[in-house]
Scaffold this active site. Structure first.
Site, short mmCIF file in Angstrom:
data_model
loop_
_atom_site.label_atom_id
_atom_site.label_comp_id
_atom_site.label_asym_id
_atom_site.label_seq_id
_atom_site.Cartn_x
_atom_site.Cartn_y
_atom_site.Cartn_z
N TYR A 39 27.51 12.60 53.54
CA TYR A 39 28.80 12.46 54.26
C TYR A 39 29.34 11.70 54.35
O TYR A 39 30.59 11.03 53.81
CB TYR A 39 28.95 13.21 55.43
N PRO A 79 32.67 17.21 74.96
CA PRO A 79 31.47 15.93 75.54
C PRO A 79 31.43 14.93 73.97
O PRO A 79 31.34 15.53 72.92
CB PRO A 79 29.92 16.02 75.67
#
Length: 129
Positions: A39, A79
């Protein structure tokens, strides 16, 4: 060639440009992305590509900029680590609308025609910290 359609267009009277390319990069194109080499490397390539296209196509009246999101959350209930909140000076995390606003501004006439080769950080000040 990244912009064949733009090269066939006449420059717009408002900007003098044939077109504006906007790449979505990431803050992880400029800082490490722990645990995710693929990434981070791909986003670093997008940052470089933005600069290279800007240089290669400026004479053809094509601008190229990037938008580099930081921590963006789509759902408020998802979260997120406290570290992400603590590390972001704005004390909130970004939303897809924050990224969309940056893209729309760069694409607009208000952004002018003299900005090219930049990565606009949309990170709540994370990289300034």
């Amino acid at each position: 060639m990244p912009a064949p359609t733009f090269l066939r267009q006449e420059p717009r009277a408002q900007t003098g440009l044939r077109g504006k390319l906007i790449n979505i990069t990431s803050q992880h194109g400029m800082v490490a992305c722990p645990g995710n080499l693929a990434y981070g490397t791909s986003k670093a390539a997008a940052v470089y590509m933005t600069k290279q296209i800007a240089v290669d196509y400026a004479e053809q009246l094509i601008a190229c900029n990037g938008v580099a999101p930081g921590k963006i959350v789509k759902e408020a209930a998802r979260p997120v680590s406290q570290y992400s909140y603590d590390r972001t000076p704005c004390k909130r995390l970004g939303t897809p609308a924050d990224v969309a606003s940056a893209v729309c501004w760069l694409a607009s006439d208000e952004a002018g025609s003299y900005q090219t080769g930049h990565n606009l950080m949309v990170d709540g000040g994370w990289m300034a910290f």
